[in-house]
Design a protein around this motif. Structure first.
Motif, PDB file in Angstrom:
ATOM      1  N   VAL A 110       0.835  -1.202   0.000  1.00  0.00           N
ATOM      2  CA  VAL A 110       0.000   0.000   0.000  1.00  0.00           C
ATOM      3  C   VAL A 110       0.873   1.256   0.000  1.00  0.00           C
ATOM      4  O   VAL A 110       0.615   2.221  -0.733  1.00  0.00           O
ATOM      5  CB  VAL A 110      -0.955  -0.002   1.205  1.00  0.00           C
ATOM      6  CG1 VAL A 110      -1.647   1.356   1.347  1.00  0.00           C
ATOM      7  CG2 VAL A 110      -1.999  -1.098   1.059  1.00  0.00           C
ATOM      8  N   GLY A 111       1.923   1.251   0.814  1.00  0.00           N
ATOM      9  CA  GLY A 111       2.817   2.406   0.856  1.00  0.00           C
ATOM     10  C   GLY A 111       3.507   2.659  -0.470  1.00  0.00           C
ATOM     11  O   GLY A 111       3.603   3.800  -0.929  1.00  0.00           O
ATOM     12  N   ALA A 150       3.878   5.721  -5.685  1.00  0.00           N
ATOM     13  CA  ALA A 150       3.903   5.691  -7.147  1.00  0.00           C
ATOM     14  C   ALA A 150       2.704   6.442  -7.723  1.00  0.00           C
ATOM     15  O   ALA A 150       2.828   7.157  -8.736  1.00  0.00           O
ATOM     16  CB  ALA A 150       3.907   4.244  -7.638  1.00  0.00           C
ATOM     17  N   TRP A 151       1.542   6.290  -7.076  1.00  0.00           N
ATOM     18  CA  TRP A 151       0.344   6.988  -7.557  1.00  0.00           C
ATOM     19  C   TRP A 151       0.512   8.496  -7.450  1.00  0.00           C
ATOM     20  O   TRP A 151       0.145   9.233  -8.377  1.00  0.00           O
ATOM     21  CB  TRP A 151      -0.868   6.536  -6.748  1.00  0.00           C
ATOM     22  CG  TRP A 151      -2.152   7.156  -7.230  1.00  0.00           C
ATOM     23  CD1 TRP A 151      -2.951   6.716  -8.234  1.00  0.00           C
ATOM     24  CD2 TRP A 151      -2.758   8.361  -6.732  1.00  0.00           C
ATOM     25  NE1 TRP A 151      -4.031   7.570  -8.400  1.00  0.00           N
ATOM     26  CE2 TRP A 151      -3.936   8.574  -7.490  1.00  0.00           C
ATOM     27  CE3 TRP A 151      -2.420   9.260  -5.726  1.00  0.00           C
ATOM     28  CZ2 TRP A 151      -4.770   9.672  -7.253  1.00  0.00           C
ATOM     29  CZ3 TRP A 151      -3.243  10.354  -5.485  1.00  0.00           C
ATOM     30  CH2 TRP A 151      -4.406  10.550  -6.254  1.00  0.00           C
ATOM     31  N   TYR A 197       0.212  11.174 -10.345  1.00  0.00           N
ATOM     32  CA  TYR A 197      -0.854  12.171 -10.251  1.00  0.00           C
ATOM     33  C   TYR A 197      -0.314  13.591 -10.402  1.00  0.00           C
ATOM     34  O   TYR A 197      -0.951  14.441 -11.037  1.00  0.00           O
ATOM     35  CB  TYR A 197      -1.562  12.009  -8.910  1.00  0.00           C
ATOM     36  CG  TYR A 197      -2.823  12.829  -8.738  1.00  0.00           C
ATOM     37  CD1 TYR A 197      -3.926  12.634  -9.563  1.00  0.00           C
ATOM     38  CD2 TYR A 197      -2.909  13.780  -7.730  1.00  0.00           C
ATOM     39  CE1 TYR A 197      -5.092  13.367  -9.397  1.00  0.00           C
ATOM     40  CE2 TYR A 197      -4.080  14.518  -7.546  1.00  0.00           C
ATOM     41  CZ  TYR A 197      -5.159  14.309  -8.382  1.00  0.00           C
ATOM     42  OH  TYR A 197      -6.312  15.045  -8.211  1.00  0.00           O
ATOM     43  N   TYR A 198       0.873  13.834  -9.845  1.00  0.00           N
ATOM     44  CA  TYR A 198       1.436  15.189  -9.862  1.00  0.00           C
ATOM     45  C   TYR A 198       2.560  15.345 -10.886  1.00  0.00           C
ATOM     46  O   TYR A 198       3.357  16.278 -10.805  1.00  0.00           O
ATOM     47  CB  TYR A 198       1.945  15.561  -8.471  1.00  0.00           C
ATOM     48  CG  TYR A 198       0.836  15.728  -7.455  1.00  0.00           C
ATOM     49  CD1 TYR A 198      -0.221  16.604  -7.676  1.00  0.00           C
ATOM     50  CD2 TYR A 198       0.844  15.000  -6.269  1.00  0.00           C
ATOM     51  CE1 TYR A 198      -1.242  16.747  -6.759  1.00  0.00           C
ATOM     52  CE2 TYR A 198      -0.170  15.141  -5.336  1.00  0.00           C
ATOM     53  CZ  TYR A 198      -1.213  16.019  -5.587  1.00  0.00           C
ATOM     54  OH  TYR A 198      -2.225  16.170  -4.667  1.00  0.00           O
ATOM     55  N   ARG A 199       2.606  14.473 -11.870  1.00  0.00           N
ATOM     56  CA  ARG A 199       3.697  14.528 -12.842  1.00  0.00           C
ATOM     57  C   ARG A 199       3.653  15.811 -13.669  1.00  0.00           C
ATOM     58  O   ARG A 199       4.705  16.414 -13.959  1.00  0.00           O
ATOM     59  CB  ARG A 199       3.665  13.301 -13.754  1.00  0.00           C
ATOM     60  CG  ARG A 199       2.468  13.226 -14.698  1.00  0.00           C
ATOM     61  CD  ARG A 199       2.329  11.859 -15.349  1.00  0.00           C
ATOM     62  NE  ARG A 199       1.284  11.846 -16.379  1.00  0.00           N
ATOM     63  CZ  ARG A 199      -0.030  11.798 -16.102  1.00  0.00           C
ATOM     64  NH1 ARG A 199      -0.444  11.784 -14.852  1.00  0.00           N
ATOM     65  NH2 ARG A 199      -0.910  11.766 -17.086  1.00  0.00           N
ATOM     66  N   LYS A 200       2.454  16.271 -14.047  1.00  0.00           N
ATOM     67  CA  LYS A 200       2.360  17.470 -14.884  1.00  0.00           C
ATOM     68  C   LYS A 200       2.733  18.745 -14.124  1.00  0.00           C
ATOM     69  O   LYS A 200       3.490  19.573 -14.639  1.00  0.00           O
ATOM     70  CB  LYS A 200       0.966  17.571 -15.485  1.00  0.00           C
ATOM     71  CG  LYS A 200       0.691  16.504 -16.544  1.00  0.00           C
ATOM     72  CD  LYS A 200      -0.674  16.689 -17.185  1.00  0.00           C
ATOM     73  CE  LYS A 200      -0.909  15.626 -18.267  1.00  0.00           C
ATOM     74  NZ  LYS A 200      -2.254  15.780 -18.889  1.00  0.00           N
ATOM     75  N   PRO A 201       2.230  18.964 -12.901  1.00  0.00           N
ATOM     76  CA  PRO A 201       2.682  20.152 -12.181  1.00  0.00           C
ATOM     77  C   PRO A 201       4.175  20.133 -11.898  1.00  0.00           C
ATOM     78  O   PRO A 201       4.831  21.189 -11.946  1.00  0.00           O
ATOM     79  CB  PRO A 201       1.861  20.142 -10.889  1.00  0.00           C
ATOM     80  CG  PRO A 201       1.215  18.814 -10.809  1.00  0.00           C
ATOM     81  CD  PRO A 201       1.117  18.301 -12.199  1.00  0.00           C
ATOM     82  N   ALA A 256       8.726  12.096 -12.536  1.00  0.00           N
ATOM     83  CA  ALA A 256       8.605  12.178 -11.086  1.00  0.00           C
ATOM     84  C   ALA A 256       9.085  10.890 -10.428  1.00  0.00           C
ATOM     85  O   ALA A 256       9.732  10.918  -9.373  1.00  0.00           O
ATOM     86  CB  ALA A 256       7.152  12.460 -10.699  1.00  0.00           C
ATOM     87  N   ARG A 257       8.763   9.761 -11.049  1.00  0.00           N
ATOM     88  CA  ARG A 257       9.171   8.473 -10.477  1.00  0.00           C
ATOM     89  C   ARG A 257      10.685   8.333 -10.481  1.00  0.00           C
ATOM     90  O   ARG A 257      11.280   7.852  -9.503  1.00  0.00           O
ATOM     91  CB  ARG A 257       8.536   7.330 -11.260  1.00  0.00           C
ATOM     92  CG  ARG A 257       8.616   5.996 -10.537  1.00  0.00           C
ATOM     93  CD  ARG A 257       7.806   6.052  -9.270  1.00  0.00           C
ATOM     94  NE  ARG A 257       7.961   4.848  -8.470  1.00  0.00           N
ATOM     95  CZ  ARG A 257       7.954   4.830  -7.158  1.00  0.00           C
ATOM     96  NH1 ARG A 257       7.824   5.965  -6.487  1.00  0.00           N
ATOM     97  NH2 ARG A 257       8.070   3.707  -6.493  1.00  0.00           N
TER      98      ARG A 257
END
Length: 416
Positions: free
Chosen positions: A158-159, A164-165, A169-173, A188-189
């Motif tokens: 879960v962590g 990773a999520w 999710y925030y890759r564009k900003p 981001a990853r």
């Protein structure tokens, strides 16, 4: 000595502990600036720190820096946490720090999205400062989803999935902020993996006697002890509060901190609190907070913001929403707790910790508790000697920690 910039994004509970870091660093000779929401200017400057305002939480749905005045808090929070909202927050931080010199950046969690690329662009070190455990571990799920346990394998899964999520999710900003700073585009990853490989330091401002450091955390993730908020210079308690406290036995404190409530809900909850105190036959001190609670009688007083390190030394029980800061202050005072967590965020995590420490008289749903349930929990907290003994034991352990000192050591290592 170093020029230190501390970036705080969040409520009073997210900001006040970082003032404790700042004043310690300043006492050791560092030049410290704390950038935070404009509403906290007096809180910060009254403690002797330089203040730099940012507008990271001013949103079209409402100014989150004044959450108590927002008509639809849930909508405002969702807009702020959206990719567009976080990009605007990051841009606001970059604007605030554009001409602020720094040898090192200390980044609270919501400041990391902009803080990481800013440190990279300037070629300076940065340090993570967190009030909750976020990183994956077999011990529990991330605190922001409640810290429940589904067993070692699932806890860690879960962590990792959550991290990773968030990167996705925030890759564009993140890409937009890196572009604004003239940095090359990296996913981001990949950047997260790069920080982990480099053992990017993250210090956690809670006691290892409350949450032991998970043994499976990578090097660089450390639990150092609480960062206690600094009292304003020359502060003295309001006369009416002192008079109330001296007029009878220690009261029960009830407050929800920076948890906002619609007006109708605030009125309903205030009524439940008044009834519960009457039923339990105890005096009460209620903090209005962003919930705008209001209870008043001969045996109950409603107050505004007062340093918890002073107030909690004068109460018998602390009933609260289980934000990290209020949880810490109650433990430091060595008094039993009543947990009134919301359904999301780190509040259920801290409620579980209070129960595990043996200092909680009960955990009641913030949205569903009844006056009778709260009254029963108050009665237990006032009469259960084991709870009080356990609370004193925990307080003694906390006194052995030096959280701000550990931050100061890390700053010294990174700025040599």
């Amino acid at each position: 000595m170093a020029k230190v910039v501390i970036a705080a994004v969040g409520s009073r509970g997210d900001t006040a502990p970082l003032i404790g870091i700042g004043t310690r660093l300043q006492a050791e000779g560092h030049d410290v600036t704390l950038t935070a929401l404009p509403v906290f200017e007096e809180l910060i400057t009254s403690c002797g720190l330089r203040f730099r305002p940012h507008e990271a939480m001013s949103m079209a749905a409402g100014d989150l820096s004044r959450m108590g005045e927002v008509e639809n808090p849930a909508k405002a929070v969702m807009e702020f946490m959206s990719p567009r909202g976080m990009q605007r927050a990051g841009e606001a931080l970059l604007t605030a720090m554009a001409d602020e010199p720094a040898d090192i950046l200390l980044l609270s969690p919501l400041a990391e999205l902009a803080g990481h690329p800013l440190a990279e662009a300037r070629g300076i070190p940065s340090l993570g400062i967190r009030l909750q455990p976020w990183s994956a571990t077999a011990d529990f799920t991330p605190s922001t989803v409640g810290g429940w346990s589904a067993g070692p394998v699932l806890n860690r899964a879960v962590g990792r999935f959550g991290a990773a999520w968030l990167d996705h999710y925030y890759r564009k900003p993140l890409a937009a902020l890196r572009s604004q700073l003239g940095l090359p585009q990296v996913s981001a990853r990949a950047l997260s993996k790069r920080r982990a490989a480099a053992e990017w330091p993250v210090l956690h401002g809670f006691s290892p006697s409350v949450v032991p450091r998970p043994q499976d955390w990578r090097p660089g993730l450390d639990v150092v002890g609480y960062w206690w908020p600094t009292r304003p210079l020359g502060w003295s308690p309001p006369a009416d509060v002192v008079q109330f406290l001296e007029s009878g036995p220690p009261p029960v404190y009830i407050g929800f901190g920076s948890m906002p409530m619609p007006t109708a809900e605030s009125v309903r909850v205030s009524g439940l609190i008044a009834e519960a105190l009457r039923t339990a036959g105890v005096r009460g001190i209620v903090q209005a907070g962003w919930a705008q609670l209001a209870v008043s009688s001969d045996d109950v007083i409603t107050i505004d913001e007062i340093p918890h390190d002073w107030l909690f030394d004068h109460v018998a029980v602390v009933a609260h929403a289980c934000g990290a800061g209020t949880t810490a202050a109650g433990l430091r005072a060595g008094v039993p707790a009543i947990a009134l967590p919301g359904f999301a965020g780190d509040q259920p995590f801290w409620a579980r910790r209070l129960r595990r420490l043996g200092v909680s008289a009960g955990t009641l749903s913030q949205r569903k508790f009844t006056a009778d349930q709260l009254a029963a929990a108050i009665t237990r907290a006032m009469t259960d000697d084991e709870l009080r003994v356990n609370a004193k034991i925990v307080a003694t352990k906390l006194a052995e920690d030096d959280g701000p000192g550990e931050v100061a050591k890390a700053v010294a290592r990174l700025t040599v």
